[in-house]
Enzyme design. Structure first.
Site, PDB file in Angstrom:
ATOM      1  N   HIS A   1       0.849  -1.189   0.000  1.00  0.00           N
ATOM      2  CA  HIS A   1       0.000   0.000   0.000  1.00  0.00           C
ATOM      3  C   HIS A   1       0.889   1.245   0.000  1.00  0.00           C
ATOM      4  O   HIS A   1       1.641   1.481   0.953  1.00  0.00           O
ATOM      5  CB  HIS A   1      -0.903   0.010   1.232  1.00  0.00           C
ATOM      6  CG  HIS A   1      -1.966  -1.039   1.202  1.00  0.00           C
ATOM      7  ND1 HIS A   1      -3.277  -0.763   0.857  1.00  0.00           N
ATOM      8  CD2 HIS A   1      -1.923  -2.366   1.458  1.00  0.00           C
ATOM      9  CE1 HIS A   1      -3.988  -1.880   0.907  1.00  0.00           C
ATOM     10  NE2 HIS A   1      -3.184  -2.869   1.271  1.00  0.00           N
TER      11      HIS A   1
ATOM     12  N   ASP B   1       0.064   4.269   0.483  1.00  0.00           N
ATOM     13  CA  ASP B   1      -0.262   5.167   1.587  1.00  0.00           C
ATOM     14  C   ASP B   1       0.006   4.526   2.943  1.00  0.00           C
ATOM     15  O   ASP B   1      -0.246   5.132   3.978  1.00  0.00           O
ATOM     16  CB  ASP B   1      -1.713   5.659   1.485  1.00  0.00           C
ATOM     17  CG  ASP B   1      -2.676   4.592   0.994  1.00  0.00           C
ATOM     18  OD1 ASP B   1      -2.289   3.407   0.961  1.00  0.00           O
ATOM     19  OD2 ASP B   1      -3.819   4.924   0.637  1.00  0.00           O
TER      20      ASP B   1
ATOM     21  N   GLY C   1     -10.261  -2.507   3.064  1.00  0.00           N
ATOM     22  CA  GLY C   1     -10.955  -1.864   4.173  1.00  0.00           C
ATOM     23  C   GLY C   1     -11.628  -2.886   5.077  1.00  0.00           C
ATOM     24  O   GLY C   1     -11.126  -4.001   5.245  1.00  0.00           O
TER      25      GLY C   1
ATOM     26  N   HIS D   1      -8.886  -7.860  -1.462  1.00  0.00           N
ATOM     27  CA  HIS D   1      -8.626  -8.264  -0.079  1.00  0.00           C
ATOM     28  C   HIS D   1      -9.769  -9.169   0.369  1.00  0.00           C
ATOM     29  O   HIS D   1     -10.925  -8.737   0.428  1.00  0.00           O
ATOM     30  CB  HIS D   1      -8.580  -7.046   0.845  1.00  0.00           C
ATOM     31  CG  HIS D   1      -7.335  -6.224   0.758  1.00  0.00           C
ATOM     32  ND1 HIS D   1      -6.980  -5.522  -0.378  1.00  0.00           N
ATOM     33  CD2 HIS D   1      -6.349  -6.006   1.670  1.00  0.00           C
ATOM     34  CE1 HIS D   1      -5.839  -4.884  -0.147  1.00  0.00           C
ATOM     35  NE2 HIS D   1      -5.433  -5.162   1.079  1.00  0.00           N
TER      36      HIS D   1
ATOM     37  N   GLU E   1      -9.374 -12.303   5.148  1.00  0.00           N
ATOM     38  CA  GLU E   1      -8.510 -11.737   6.185  1.00  0.00           C
ATOM     39  C   GLU E   1      -9.336 -11.515   7.446  1.00  0.00           C
ATOM     40  O   GLU E   1      -9.128 -12.161   8.474  1.00  0.00           O
ATOM     41  CB  GLU E   1      -7.892 -10.423   5.697  1.00  0.00           C
ATOM     42  CG  GLU E   1      -6.953  -9.773   6.697  1.00  0.00           C
ATOM     43  CD  GLU E   1      -6.458  -8.403   6.232  1.00  0.00           C
ATOM     44  OE1 GLU E   1      -5.490  -7.923   6.836  1.00  0.00           O
ATOM     45  OE2 GLU E   1      -7.045  -7.822   5.287  1.00  0.00           O
TER      46      GLU E   1
ATOM     47  N   ASP F   1       2.808  -5.521   2.344  1.00  0.00           N
ATOM     48  CA  ASP F   1       1.555  -4.893   2.762  1.00  0.00           C
ATOM     49  C   ASP F   1       1.753  -3.406   3.088  1.00  0.00           C
ATOM     50  O   ASP F   1       1.621  -2.563   2.201  1.00  0.00           O
ATOM     51  CB  ASP F   1       0.942  -5.646   3.935  1.00  0.00           C
ATOM     52  CG  ASP F   1      -0.565  -5.423   4.061  1.00  0.00           C
ATOM     53  OD1 ASP F   1      -1.161  -4.847   3.144  1.00  0.00           O
ATOM     54  OD2 ASP F   1      -1.142  -5.825   5.078  1.00  0.00           O
ATOM     55  N   ASP F   2       2.055  -3.080   4.342  1.00  0.00           N
ATOM     56  CA  ASP F   2       2.242  -1.687   4.772  1.00  0.00           C
ATOM     57  C   ASP F   2       3.574  -1.576   5.521  1.00  0.00           C
ATOM     58  O   ASP F   2       3.596  -1.483   6.756  1.00  0.00           O
ATOM     59  CB  ASP F   2       1.105  -1.250   5.694  1.00  0.00           C
ATOM     60  CG  ASP F   2      -0.255  -1.352   5.019  1.00  0.00           C
ATOM     61  OD1 ASP F   2      -0.494  -0.581   4.074  1.00  0.00           O
ATOM     62  OD2 ASP F   2      -1.054  -2.209   5.439  1.00  0.00           O
TER      63      ASP F   2
END
Length: 327
Positions: free
Chosen positions: A13, A15, A169, A196, A199, A277-278
């Site tokens: 991601h 962001d 989200g 996604h 999860e 991922d992040d």
């Protein structure tokens, strides 16, 4: 033992990969109050250090990464820096995903102009580093289907620069069935689809993503291991799995690395891959996931190599570009 192919990350991601230094810099530039004015003071407010109770608590860590996106130049900057950081990690090809509405929210920016700024920044990063980066547009399911429609419009304004469409989200409260028409429009635009799923919701969420949204890859897919039928579906249809070891532990999707199903996925012949991922929130990079998290999850070197080979096989690339980048 076969050598590792060139490094590749399919699930990052944009962001969720903002440098702490950049958060401080943009905060000062735009006079945005931050919870710390040094790297050490800011870090615990942005970087996860202990497992969170769930996905929603993990997502709250995005707050300060998006809080400093006060203008379009800030969006362009973090996009460029994402590619520069991938280069520093030795990554040859990366797929960066972003939600223009999520990035626009804190300062009421125009999502279409956010998308344009992200595209500009990524292209600058490519030119400076030689890294190849493709963009995946996210519809943030947490905003609901009406606002997701506006987000889709912002992405379609730049459809030739977007490679795929994703849904991210709050999976538990906003099921994929609400976004079927959105994804039909995305497929009609010529985009690939990754979603996604599996999860924060069960294995059936994966089936819906594949059958109703047209996903050819699934982000996370952890809950697939609970249903042999879903495992068979992923194998028979050659649906890619974008696994994210550290973030799954940090979101309490699983209790620890050792219990992560990635090894089972690979042993079952599924097209599972290893991704970050992040990384800004998780405090990791791709090397950490390959050399620390993967062995902790029970993978040997041959399985790590297989995960990288799988990533090249399922990357959203044409045959000639894939062969050129992988050589």
């Amino acid at each position: 033992m076969p050598a590792r192919p060139p490094l590749i990350d399919l699930h990052r991601h944009l962001d969720g990969s903002v440098r702490l230094e950049t958060i401080l810099d943009l905060g000062r530039l735009h006079k945005i109050p931050l919870p710390g004015d040094t790297l050490d003071a800011l870090r615990p407010h942005v970087v996860v250090t202990t497992p969170q109770p769930g996905l929603i608590e993990f997502l709250a860590k995005f707050k300060w990464m998006t809080a400093v996106l006060a203008d379009y130049d800030a969006c362009r900057r973090i996009a460029r820096e994402n590619v520069e950081d991938a280069h520093r990690e030795g990554i040859r090809y990366i797929e960066l995903r972003f939600s223009p509405a999520f990035m626009a929210d804190a300062h009421n920016l125009d999502p279409s102009r956010v998308t344009a700024a992200v595209i500009e920044g990524v292209r600058e990063g490519e030119a400076a580093t030689g890294v190849k980066a493709n963009l995946i547009g996210i519809l943030t399911r947490t905003y609901g289907p009406v606002r997701a429609r506006r987000e889709l419009r912002a992405l379609l304004d730049h459809k030739d620069e977007i490679t795929a469409l994703d849904l991210a989200g709050d999976e538990g409260n906003w099921p994929a069935e609400l976004f079927i028409e959105h994804f039909k429009e995305g497929r009609d635009a010529g985009w690939h689809v990754t979603v996604h799923a599996g999860e924060a919701a069960g294995a059936q969420s994966i089936v819906t993503a594949v059958d109703q949204l047209g996903a050819t890859r699934i982000g996370h897919a952890v809950r697939a291991v609970e249903d042999e039928g879903v495992m068979a579906l992923l194998r028979e249809r050659r649906i890619g799995i974008e696994a994210n070891l550290t973030s799954n532990v940090q979101t309490s999707t699983g209790p620890d690395y050792a219990s992560h199903p990635l090894r089972k996925f690979l042993s079952a012949g599924l097209l599972a891959t290893i991704n970050t991922d992040d990384p800004g929130i998780s405090g990791i990079d791709l090397a950490y996931e390959l050399d620390v998290a993967a062995p902790a999850a029970g993978l040997d070197e041959s399985q790590i190599v297989r995960s990288l080979e799988n990533a090249w096989d399922i990357a959203f690339l044409g045959p000639e570009e894939r062969a050129s980048l992988r050589a």
